[in-house]
Design an enzyme around this catalytic site. Structure first.
Site, PDB file in Angstrom:
ATOM      1  N   ASP A  51     -12.773   5.449  13.664  1.00 58.82           N
ATOM      2  CA  ASP A  51     -11.886   5.087  14.775  1.00 58.82           C
ATOM      3  C   ASP A  51     -10.753   4.132  14.386  1.00 58.82           C
ATOM      4  O   ASP A  51      -9.975   3.722  15.242  1.00 58.82           O
ATOM      5  CB  ASP A  51     -12.701   4.418  15.890  1.00 58.82           C
ATOM      6  CG  ASP A  51     -13.569   5.417  16.619  1.00 58.82           C
ATOM      7  OD1 ASP A  51     -13.274   6.626  16.511  1.00 58.82           O
ATOM      8  OD2 ASP A  51     -14.527   5.005  17.284  1.00 58.82           O
ATOM      9  N   HIS A 103       2.517  -0.902 -11.745  1.00 61.85           N
ATOM     10  CA  HIS A 103       2.078  -0.769 -10.355  1.00 61.85           C
ATOM     11  C   HIS A 103       0.738  -1.471 -10.110  1.00 61.85           C
ATOM     12  O   HIS A 103      -0.111  -0.972  -9.365  1.00 61.85           O
ATOM     13  CB  HIS A 103       1.986   0.716  -9.955  1.00 61.85           C
ATOM     14  CG  HIS A 103       3.327   1.363  -9.834  1.00 61.85           C
ATOM     15  ND1 HIS A 103       3.505   2.724  -9.814  1.00 61.85           N
ATOM     16  CD2 HIS A 103       4.561   0.833  -9.731  1.00 61.85           C
ATOM     17  CE1 HIS A 103       4.801   2.989  -9.703  1.00 61.85           C
ATOM     18  NE2 HIS A 103       5.457   1.859  -9.655  1.00 61.85           N
ATOM     19  N   ASP A 155       6.151  -8.914  -7.228  1.00 61.47           N
ATOM     20  CA  ASP A 155       7.096  -7.953  -6.645  1.00 61.47           C
ATOM     21  C   ASP A 155       6.651  -7.770  -5.205  1.00 61.47           C
ATOM     22  O   ASP A 155       5.635  -7.123  -4.940  1.00 61.47           O
ATOM     23  CB  ASP A 155       7.039  -6.637  -7.430  1.00 61.47           C
ATOM     24  CG  ASP A 155       8.087  -5.624  -6.966  1.00 61.47           C
ATOM     25  OD1 ASP A 155       8.663  -5.812  -5.873  1.00 61.47           O
ATOM     26  OD2 ASP A 155       8.306  -4.642  -7.698  1.00 61.47           O
ATOM     27  N   ASP A 203      13.154  -5.853  -1.279  1.00 65.55           N
ATOM     28  CA  ASP A 203      12.386  -5.515  -2.481  1.00 65.55           C
ATOM     29  C   ASP A 203      12.765  -6.526  -3.558  1.00 65.55           C
ATOM     30  O   ASP A 203      13.850  -6.443  -4.124  1.00 65.55           O
ATOM     31  CB  ASP A 203      12.748  -4.075  -2.888  1.00 65.55           C
ATOM     32  CG  ASP A 203      11.955  -3.580  -4.085  1.00 65.55           C
ATOM     33  OD1 ASP A 203      11.040  -4.287  -4.530  1.00 65.55           O
ATOM     34  OD2 ASP A 203      12.271  -2.473  -4.574  1.00 65.55           O
ATOM     35  N   HIS A 232      11.580   1.790 -16.847  1.00 66.88           N
ATOM     36  CA  HIS A 232      12.046   2.267 -15.538  1.00 66.88           C
ATOM     37  C   HIS A 232      13.555   2.075 -15.449  1.00 66.88           C
ATOM     38  O   HIS A 232      14.163   1.495 -16.337  1.00 66.88           O
ATOM     39  CB  HIS A 232      11.313   1.547 -14.403  1.00 66.88           C
ATOM     40  CG  HIS A 232      11.402   0.047 -14.422  1.00 66.88           C
ATOM     41  ND1 HIS A 232      12.503  -0.629 -13.971  1.00 66.88           N
ATOM     42  CD2 HIS A 232      10.524  -0.908 -14.835  1.00 66.88           C
ATOM     43  CE1 HIS A 232      12.299  -1.929 -14.081  1.00 66.88           C
ATOM     44  NE2 HIS A 232      11.104  -2.134 -14.620  1.00 66.88           N
ATOM     45  N   HIS A 285      17.413   1.249  -7.324  1.00 74.35           N
ATOM     46  CA  HIS A 285      17.299   2.386  -6.403  1.00 74.35           C
ATOM     47  C   HIS A 285      17.925   1.993  -5.082  1.00 74.35           C
ATOM     48  O   HIS A 285      17.995   0.801  -4.751  1.00 74.35           O
ATOM     49  CB  HIS A 285      15.810   2.764  -6.214  1.00 74.35           C
ATOM     50  CG  HIS A 285      14.926   1.599  -5.890  1.00 74.35           C
ATOM     51  ND1 HIS A 285      14.810   1.095  -4.618  1.00 74.35           N
ATOM     52  CD2 HIS A 285      14.155   0.794  -6.671  1.00 74.35           C
ATOM     53  CE1 HIS A 285      13.990   0.048  -4.634  1.00 74.35           C
ATOM     54  NE2 HIS A 285      13.581  -0.174  -5.878  1.00 74.35           N
ATOM     55  N   HIS A 307      12.439   2.979  -1.425  1.00 74.71           N
ATOM     56  CA  HIS A 307      13.218   3.875  -2.286  1.00 74.71           C
ATOM     57  C   HIS A 307      13.981   4.758  -1.302  1.00 74.71           C
ATOM     58  O   HIS A 307      13.477   5.770  -0.838  1.00 74.71           O
ATOM     59  CB  HIS A 307      12.319   4.696  -3.208  1.00 74.71           C
ATOM     60  CG  HIS A 307      11.636   3.843  -4.245  1.00 74.71           C
ATOM     61  ND1 HIS A 307      10.684   4.319  -5.103  1.00 74.71           N
ATOM     62  CD2 HIS A 307      11.787   2.526  -4.569  1.00 74.71           C
ATOM     63  CE1 HIS A 307      10.272   3.331  -5.897  1.00 74.71           C
ATOM     64  NE2 HIS A 307      10.923   2.235  -5.584  1.00 74.71           N
ATOM     65  N   GLU A 325      17.105  -4.444 -10.967  1.00 74.91           N
ATOM     66  CA  GLU A 325      15.784  -4.917 -11.373  1.00 74.91           C
ATOM     67  C   GLU A 325      15.403  -4.567 -12.805  1.00 74.91           C
ATOM     68  O   GLU A 325      14.426  -3.855 -13.042  1.00 74.91           O
ATOM     69  CB  GLU A 325      14.725  -4.366 -10.417  1.00 74.91           C
ATOM     70  CG  GLU A 325      14.768  -2.859 -10.188  1.00 74.91           C
ATOM     71  CD  GLU A 325      13.605  -2.390  -9.322  1.00 74.91           C
ATOM     72  OE1 GLU A 325      12.458  -2.727  -9.654  1.00 74.91           O
ATOM     73  OE2 GLU A 325      13.845  -1.680  -8.325  1.00 74.91           O
ATOM     74  N   TYR A 363       8.522  -5.425 -20.699  1.00 74.57           N
ATOM     75  CA  TYR A 363       7.056  -5.472 -20.640  1.00 74.57           C
ATOM     76  C   TYR A 363       6.539  -5.270 -22.061  1.00 74.57           C
ATOM     77  O   TYR A 363       6.666  -4.179 -22.611  1.00 74.57           O
ATOM     78  CB  TYR A 363       6.537  -4.371 -19.695  1.00 74.57           C
ATOM     79  CG  TYR A 363       7.329  -4.331 -18.393  1.00 74.57           C
ATOM     80  CD1 TYR A 363       7.011  -5.174 -17.336  1.00 74.57           C
ATOM     81  CD2 TYR A 363       8.438  -3.480 -18.269  1.00 74.57           C
ATOM     82  CE1 TYR A 363       7.773  -5.163 -16.169  1.00 74.57           C
ATOM     83  CE2 TYR A 363       9.203  -3.464 -17.105  1.00 74.57           C
ATOM     84  CZ  TYR A 363       8.863  -4.304 -16.064  1.00 74.57           C
ATOM     85  OH  TYR A 363       9.616  -4.298 -14.915  1.00 74.57           O
ATOM     86  N   ARG A 417      10.078  -9.146 -14.841  1.00 81.19           N
ATOM     87  CA  ARG A 417      11.066  -8.362 -14.082  1.00 81.19           C
ATOM     88  C   ARG A 417      11.765  -9.338 -13.140  1.00 81.19           C
ATOM     89  O   ARG A 417      11.132 -10.260 -12.612  1.00 81.19           O
ATOM     90  CB  ARG A 417      10.410  -7.230 -13.291  1.00 81.19           C
ATOM     91  CG  ARG A 417      11.406  -6.433 -12.464  1.00 81.19           C
ATOM     92  CD  ARG A 417      10.884  -5.066 -11.975  1.00 81.19           C
ATOM     93  NE  ARG A 417       9.776  -5.143 -11.064  1.00 81.19           N
ATOM     94  CZ  ARG A 417       8.514  -4.872 -11.370  1.00 81.19           C
ATOM     95  NH1 ARG A 417       8.203  -4.514 -12.596  1.00 81.19           N
ATOM     96  NH2 ARG A 417       7.545  -4.977 -10.467  1.00 81.19           N
ATOM     97  N   GLU A 446      14.274  -8.960  -9.834  1.00 81.62           N
ATOM     98  CA  GLU A 446      14.792  -7.923  -8.927  1.00 81.62           C
ATOM     99  C   GLU A 446      15.458  -8.555  -7.723  1.00 81.62           C
ATOM    100  O   GLU A 446      14.838  -9.324  -6.982  1.00 81.62           O
ATOM    101  CB  GLU A 446      13.639  -7.023  -8.456  1.00 81.62           C
ATOM    102  CG  GLU A 446      14.061  -5.978  -7.437  1.00 81.62           C
ATOM    103  CD  GLU A 446      12.941  -5.003  -7.071  1.00 81.62           C
ATOM    104  OE1 GLU A 446      11.764  -5.389  -7.102  1.00 81.62           O
ATOM    105  OE2 GLU A 446      13.279  -3.844  -6.742  1.00 81.62           O
TER     106      GLU A 446
END
Ligand code: GLY
Ligand code: MN
Ligand code: MN
Length: 436
Positions: A36, A239, A256, A267, A346, A350, A357, A380, A384, A401, A403
């Site tokens: 539920d 990620h 991030d 972002d 990467h 974007h 995105h 960004e 790494y 990173r 960004e």
């Protein structure tokens, strides 16, 4: 809430650009999480762009060309359900409040679509996103075809309404820019709070909680995506979302996280030392990424190609990776063979808007798009350095990173997330500001 005239203007523009035919844009369905319990409801971005209406079980129909008209199908008022779930506008209330020409119960959608599509040449819709919806659309066309012997013609062309809407969404109007400034500002505050809260011994989820607290306390409805709070070598997992590790003295923390405010995403990534002092190799990598980001930002102005910020960032990163001894060979080789992708895999950004995105093509006729005022996107770059594979020990496990969200202006760009610190000295000061 955004002035409803803004949405009415967008519908009128869509009707003009359609030239004729009928467009159908449904909102998102509610989704069950388990038994539920439901996932928090989020409207469809295209639907919301055109309506500002947040209730589920709603469909917008726009008649194009000279007969321009917008029709909403939505839930009826329901005294019993409203006791449990709260207010519903109902068709009459929605028409009045949101400025549609007509509104009907969602229960009448199938019957009304067969009428609305009769003798129309073109149906504008979005196919391929939801197979149940696709089948329903085909059902309407078949209903109209079934009336052929009475002289009624069914649409012969089906076009992708998103092709028109994506272009509209790519250039933000004043209302969108206002909301996105607010979203970006809240996210910047959240990153500041995270820097003050982080210290050795705390868990990543404690810092995540500080961020979510700051989002919500300023009225942001949700995170725009699952926050990444990655300490130590977890910063190299692009990620990473478990956010359950413990922070140690000497770790960098990559966060991030961006909020969604009134439907619009921000972002933002910042990377900082948990102890309040960058170590030597950490500082070298951090300064390199910061220099790459500044080079990318300097390339953001009207008339630049979409790829210019990325190319600027790659040139700085590749040079720096060679200087640090992480890559060998010449700069030209590093770029041509894409050797830098071992550390920066990467792209530099974007489009950003209702979706993190966001909608909009990056190329047109095979060429990168030219930047125009009103476009909003992220910048960004990152680096790494995963352990192993010949990586010198002192650099192993460093992930950075940086960004920001930027708006292209008439003369260059506005950094919407500028309040989140990124200079080494500013960061070190803020991280140490609440230590005893
Ligand atoms: N947070 C998702 C991205 O940076 O693209
Ligand atoms: Mn991003
Ligand atoms: Mn991000």
């Amino acid at each position: 809430m955004t002035d409803i005239k803004v949405h009415a203007r967008r519908r009128a523009r869509l009707a003009r650009e359609m030239g004729g035919g009928v467009a159908v844009v449904p909102t998102a369905p509610e989704r069950t999480r388990n038994r539920d319990a439901h996932y928090p409801y989020r409207f469809d971005s295209y639907f919301y762009y055109l309506t500002g209406f947040r209730e589920p079980e709603s469909v917008l129909v726009v008649l194009g060309g000279d007969a321009a008209k917008s029709i909403l199908f939505c839930r009826e008022r329901d005294a019993e359900r409203e006791i449990w779930d709260g207010h519903r506008y109902g068709p009459d209330g929605a028409r009045e409040k949101f400025g549609f020409d007509e509104a009907f119960s969602i229960a009448r959608l199938d019957e009304r679509m067969s009428e609305l599509l009769a003798n129309q040449d073109m149906l504008w819709c979005r196919l391929g996103a939801d197979s149940a919806w696709d089948a329903r659309v085909v059902g309407w066309i078949n209903d109209v075809r079934a009336q052929a012997r009475t002289g009624i013609r069914a649409p012969r062309e089906i076009k992708d309404v998103c092709a028109l809407l994506d272009e509209m969404r790519l250039i933000k109007d004043a209302a969108e820019i206002g909301v996105m400034r607010r979203a970006a500002g809240i996210s910047a505050l959240a990153h500041r709070r995270a820097m003050r809260a982080a210290r050795p011994g705390r868990a990543e989820y404690e810092i995540e909680a500080e961020i979510l607290h700051e989002f919500r306390r300023h009225g942001a409805q949700a995170p725009a995506y699952t926050p990444i709070v990655a300490g130590g070598s977890r910063s190299c997992i692009l990620h990473y979302v478990e956010n359950d590790g413990v922070l140690h003295d000497g770790d960098l923390l990559l966060i991030d996280a961006g909020c969604e405010f009134d439907g619009y995403a921000s972002d933002v990534t910042r990377t900082f030392p948990v102890s309040g002092r960058f170590g030597g190799p950490q500082k070298q990598v951090y300064e390199l990424v910061l220099e790459a980001q500044k080079a990318a930002l300097a390339a953001v102005r009207p008339g630049s190609e979409w790829s210019a910020p990325h190319e600027a960032a790659v040139a700085v990163l590749a040079r720096g990776l060679i200087d640090l001894g992480l890559l060998t060979g010449s700069l030209e080789q590093a770029i041509e063979t894409e050797a830098y992708k071992k550390f920066f895999m990467h792209r530099t950004g974007h489009w950003l808007g209702l979706d993190v995105h966001d909608a909009g093509e990056y190329k047109r006729d095979g060429k990168w798009r030219v930047l125009e005022p009103g476009m909003i996107f992220t910048v960004e770059p990152g680096c790494y350095v995963r352990a192993g594979d010949g990586v010198p020990g002192p650099f192993a496990g460093i992930g950075v990173r940086i960004e920001d969200d930027v708006l292209v202006t008439e003369s260059g760009c506005e950094i919407l997330t500028a309040d989140a610190p990124k200079q080494v000295a500013e960061i070190e000061e803020l991280v140490r500001s609440e230590r005893g």
